[in-house]
Design an enzyme around this catalytic site. Structure first.
Site, mmCIF file in Angstrom:
data_model
loop_
_atom_site.group_PDB
_atom_site.id
_atom_site.type_symbol
_atom_site.label_atom_id
_atom_site.label_comp_id
_atom_site.label_asym_id
_atom_site.label_seq_id
_atom_site.Cartn_x
_atom_site.Cartn_y
_atom_site.Cartn_z
ATOM 1 N N ASP A 14 -25.925 -7.906 -23.240
ATOM 2 C CA ASP A 14 -25.576 -7.174 -24.462
ATOM 3 C C ASP A 14 -26.708 -6.288 -24.973
ATOM 4 O OD1 ASP A 14 -23.172 -8.619 -24.389
ATOM 5 O OD2 ASP A 14 -24.118 -10.297 -25.427
ATOM 6 N N LYS A 17 -26.389 -1.597 -22.332
ATOM 7 C CA LYS A 17 -26.514 -0.912 -21.030
ATOM 8 C C LYS A 17 -25.588 0.295 -20.963
ATOM 9 C CE LYS A 17 -25.691 -5.037 -19.124
ATOM 10 N NZ LYS A 17 -26.061 -6.060 -20.114
ATOM 11 N N GLY A 41 -19.115 -6.878 -21.172
ATOM 12 C CA GLY A 41 -18.447 -6.075 -22.191
ATOM 13 C C GLY A 41 -19.307 -4.876 -22.495
ATOM 14 N N HIS A 42 -18.896 -3.707 -22.040
ATOM 15 C CA HIS A 42 -19.711 -2.506 -22.225
ATOM 16 C C HIS A 42 -18.964 -1.491 -23.071
ATOM 17 C CE1 HIS A 42 -21.866 -3.663 -18.249
ATOM 18 N NE2 HIS A 42 -22.061 -4.513 -19.217
ATOM 19 N N GLN A 221 -24.186 -8.244 -17.118
ATOM 20 C CA GLN A 221 -25.004 -9.408 -17.452
ATOM 21 C C GLN A 221 -26.484 -9.003 -17.506
ATOM 22 O OE1 GLN A 221 -22.241 -10.178 -15.001
ATOM 23 N NE2 GLN A 221 -21.320 -10.307 -17.012
HETATM 24 P P1 IMO Z 1 -22.846 -8.025 -20.561
HETATM 25 O O1 IMO Z 1 -22.608 -7.276 -19.286
HETATM 26 C C1 IMO Z 1 -23.906 -11.660 -22.641
HETATM 27 C C2 IMO Z 1 -23.195 -15.490 -20.621
HETATM 28 C C3 IMO Z 1 -22.147 -16.377 -21.265
HETATM 29 C C4 IMO Z 1 -22.668 -17.750 -20.877
HETATM 30 C C5 IMO Z 1 -23.217 -17.520 -19.481
HETATM 31 C C6 IMO Z 1 -22.268 -17.925 -18.366
HETATM 32 O O2 IMO Z 1 -21.950 -7.672 -21.676
HETATM 33 O O3 IMO Z 1 -24.296 -7.968 -20.941
HETATM 34 P P2 IMO Z 1 -20.040 -16.843 -17.396
HETATM 35 O O4 IMO Z 1 -18.721 -16.580 -18.045
HETATM 36 O O5 IMO Z 1 -20.707 -15.620 -16.859
HETATM 37 O O6 IMO Z 1 -19.980 -17.945 -16.390
HETATM 38 O O7 IMO Z 1 -20.967 -17.409 -18.594
HETATM 39 O O8 IMO Z 1 -23.492 -16.130 -19.391
HETATM 40 N N1 IMO Z 1 -22.751 -14.120 -20.311
HETATM 41 C C7 IMO Z 1 -23.075 -13.024 -21.029
HETATM 42 N N2 IMO Z 1 -23.762 -12.903 -22.178
HETATM 43 N N3 IMO Z 1 -23.458 -10.555 -22.046
HETATM 44 C C8 IMO Z 1 -22.798 -10.640 -20.866
HETATM 45 O O9 IMO Z 1 -22.452 -9.548 -20.170
HETATM 46 C C9 IMO Z 1 -22.530 -11.930 -20.337
HETATM 47 N N4 IMO Z 1 -21.886 -12.375 -19.251
HETATM 48 C C10 IMO Z 1 -22.043 -13.705 -19.239
HETATM 49 O O10 IMO Z 1 -22.104 -16.207 -22.658
HETATM 50 O O11 IMO Z 1 -23.745 -18.111 -21.706
HETATM 51 MG MG MG Z 2 -21.589 -8.987 -23.323
#
Ligand code: IMO
Ligand code: MG
Length: 421
Positions: A14, A17, A41-42, A221
Site C-alpha cells: 500500500d 505503487k 489493490g492499486h 504486495q
Molecule cells: P498491495 O499490492 C498490503 C498482506 C495481508 C496479510 C498478508 C498475507 O495493495 O500493496 P495474503 O492474502 O496475501 O495471503 O495475505 O499480506 N497483504 C497486503 N497488504 N497490501 C497488499 O497489496 C497486500 N497483499 C497482501 O494483509 O497480512
Molecule cells: Mg493493498
C-alpha cells in the site's frame, strides 16, 4: 539493452505503487504484473476518473501499452472478468490484455481453504482471504491448474481430481463438501471468456526485449511481505521482490535497468505481524485519517507509524534498488513535528542491521530523529527546489540513510501531483 524497469513495494504494501506506475506507463510498451493476485489493490486516477485494480496491470489504461499478467501471477477468473467488464463499461476496449498460459488459476476451493485455514489458526495472519496462499500451495505441490489447462479440455479432469482431494481436507475441518458440477458449470463459461487473452507471454516479452521495447514490471504486495525476505509467517505466498520480476515473467536479469522502490513518508501495515514503528496512539490515528489508510482490497483500517529507514535500507539491499519513490510527503507535512526511525535498540544495543526474525522485530525499539513539519500546501510543487526547506531536509535524510536517490516524490493524491527528479 536495459529496457526493463521494475516498480515494487519497499515496505509492507500500500505504498502507492499505482502512482509511479501510472506516471511511467505512458512511456512503456509493456506493463507486466509478475506476482501475487487480487490481494493487491492499486488505485489510479485518470482524467478525474478513479480506477481500483486488483489484478490488471494499471498500464491497461493506455491503448499503446500491452498489459500482461505474467506466469508468476495467480488469477481469479471471476475477479478478472469483473475488472475487464468494468473497464468496458467505462469505454475501454481491453484488446491490449495478454494472460500467461502458465499463470495459475484461483478456484473457489482456494478461497474456501484460505478462510478455513485462517479461521483454524485464529486469524493469525490476517490474509486477504482471496485464496492466494492455497493457490500458490497447489502450484508448488504440482496439482495446480494453469491458464493453459483451464481453457482446454483437461480442465474438467483436473478440476474433478482437485475437488476430490480438497474435500478430504475440508471434511477434516468439518466444512461442507464442495460440488464439482456447480463449479465446473460456472467456471467453464469463464474459461471461454478468458481464452482469447491467453497466450505465450514469455516469447512475447523476449521479442520485446530483443526489439529494445520498454517494459514496466508492476510489483504487487511488497518486500517485507515476501515469502523469503519478509516477516515470515506474516507474509504473502509469493516473491514481490526483484527475483519475482524475473521468475514471474521470464525476462532475464541482464535486461533490468531501473528498480524503483516505493514507500510512503510514513509507514503502514495491514494484517498481522511485527511493525517496529507502529503508533498505537492518537498520532497513529491521525496518520490513518490524514492518509486515508483504509484497504482498497479489504477496507480494513491500516496500522500506521513513522517511517522506518532501518527496514527500508534492508528493502533497498535485497532488491538492489536504483531509486526511491516517496509518496504522501504532503500528508506527513501536516504534522508539526515528524519522526523518522534511524536505528533500533535491541537488547540495550543500538543497531541498523535489519533481519525479519520475529523475536528480533518484536523486541526492537525504534530510535528516532525529529524533523520540523508544517510543510504547508506542497501539492503545486513540481521541482524539488520548490519544496519548503523542511520538506527537502526530510527527503535528503532518507537519501543519506539509505544511500539511494529519491527519484519521485508524491505531493498529493492527484495523478499530476508528483515531483520527478
Ligand atoms: P498491495 O499490492 C498490503 C498482506 C495481508 C496479510 C498478508 C498475507 O495493495 O500493496 P495474503 O492474502 O496475501 O495471503 O495475505 O499480506 N497483504 C497486503 N497488504 N497490501 C497488499 O497489496 C497486500 N497483499 C497482501 O494483509 O497480512
Ligand atoms: Mg493493498
Amino acid at each position: 539493452m536495459k529496457n526493463v524497469t521494475v516498480v515494487l513495494g519497499a515496505f509492507y504494501g500500500d505504498e502507492g505503487k499505482g502512482k509511479v506506475i501510472d506516471y511511467l506507463s505512458a512511456d512503456n510498451k509493456y506493463a507486466v504484473r509478475y506476482s501475487g493476485g487480487n490481494n493487491a489493490g492499486h488505485s489510479v486516477e485518470v482524467n478525474g476518473v478513479k480506477f481500483a485494480f486488483h489484478l490488471l496491470p494499471s498500464g491497461i489504461l493506455y491503448d499503446n501499452v500491452k498489459a500482461i499478467l505474467g506466469n508468476g501471477v495467480v488469477i481469479d477468473p471471476k475477479v478478472l472478468i469483473e475488472e475487464i467488464n468494468n473497464l468496458k463499461e467505462k469505454g475501454y476496449k481491453v484488446n491490449n490484455l495478454y494472460i500467461s498460459e502458465k499463470a495459475h488459476v484461483i478456484l473457489p476451493y482456494h478461497i474456501l481453504l484460505d478462510e478455513t485455514l485462517e479461521e483454524a489458526r485464529g486469524n493469525k495472519l490476517g490474509t486477504t482471504k482471496r485464496g492466494i496462499g492455497p493457490a500458490y500451495c497447489d502450484k508448488y505441490e504440482r496439482s495446480g491448474i494453469r491458464m493453459e489447462d483451464f481453457i482446454s479440455r483437461r480442465f474438467k479432469d483436473l478440476l474433478r481430481e482437485n475437488i476430490r482431494s480438497k474435500n478430504i481436507i475440508l471434511k477434516a475441518y468439518k466444512k461442507p463438501k464442495i460440488k464439482f458440477d456447480d463449479i465446473y458449470k460456472e467456471y467453464k463459461e469463464y474459461a471461454k471468456i478468458l481464452k482469447p487473452y491467453v497466450c505465450d507471454t514469455i516469447t512475447m516479452l523476449h521479442k520485446a526485449v530483443k526489439n529494445n521495447e520498454k517494459i514496466l514490471c508492476e510489483g504487487a504486495q511488497a518486500s517485507l511481505l515476501d515469502i523469503d525476505f519478509g516477516s515470515y509467517p506474516f507474509v504473502t505466498s509469493s516473491n514481490p521482490t526483484i527475483g519475482g520480476a524475473i521468475t514471474g515473467t521470464g525476462i532475464g536479469a541482464k535486461y533490468i535497468g531501473e528498480v524503483y522502490g516505493v514507500i510512503k513518508a510514513y509507514s503502514s501495515r495491514v494484517g498481522a505481524g511485527p511493525f517496529v514503528t507502529e503508533l498505537l496512539d492518537a498520532t497513529g490515528d491521525k496518520i490513518r485519517e490524514l492518509g486515508h489508510e483504509y484497504g482498497v482490497t479489504t477496507k480494513r483500517p491500516r496500522r500506521c507509524g513513522w517511517l522506518d529507514t532501518v527496514a527500508l535500507s534492508y528493502a533497498c539491499m535485497i532488491n538492489g534498488l536504483t531509486g526511491l519513490c516517496v509518496n504522501h510527503l504532503d500528508t506527513i507535512g501536516k504534522f508539526d513535528k515528524i519522526k523518522m526511525c534511524v536505528a533500533y535498540e535491541y537488547k540495550k544495543k543500538k543497531t541498523t542491521d535489519f533481519t525479519t526474525n520475529i523475536e528480533f522485530l518484536s523486541n526492537c525499539k525504534p530510535i528516532y530523529e525529529e524533523f520540523e513539519g508544517n510543510f504547508g500546501d506542497i501539492s503545486k510543487c513540481r521541482k524539488f527546489e520548490e519544496l519548503p526547506i523542511n520538506a527537502q531536509k526530510y527527503i535528503n535524510r532518507i537519501e543519506e540513510l539509505t544511500e539511494i536517490p529519491v527519484k519521485f516524490i508524491g505531493v498529493g493524491a492527484g495523478r499530476e501531483e508528483i515531483i520527478v527528479r
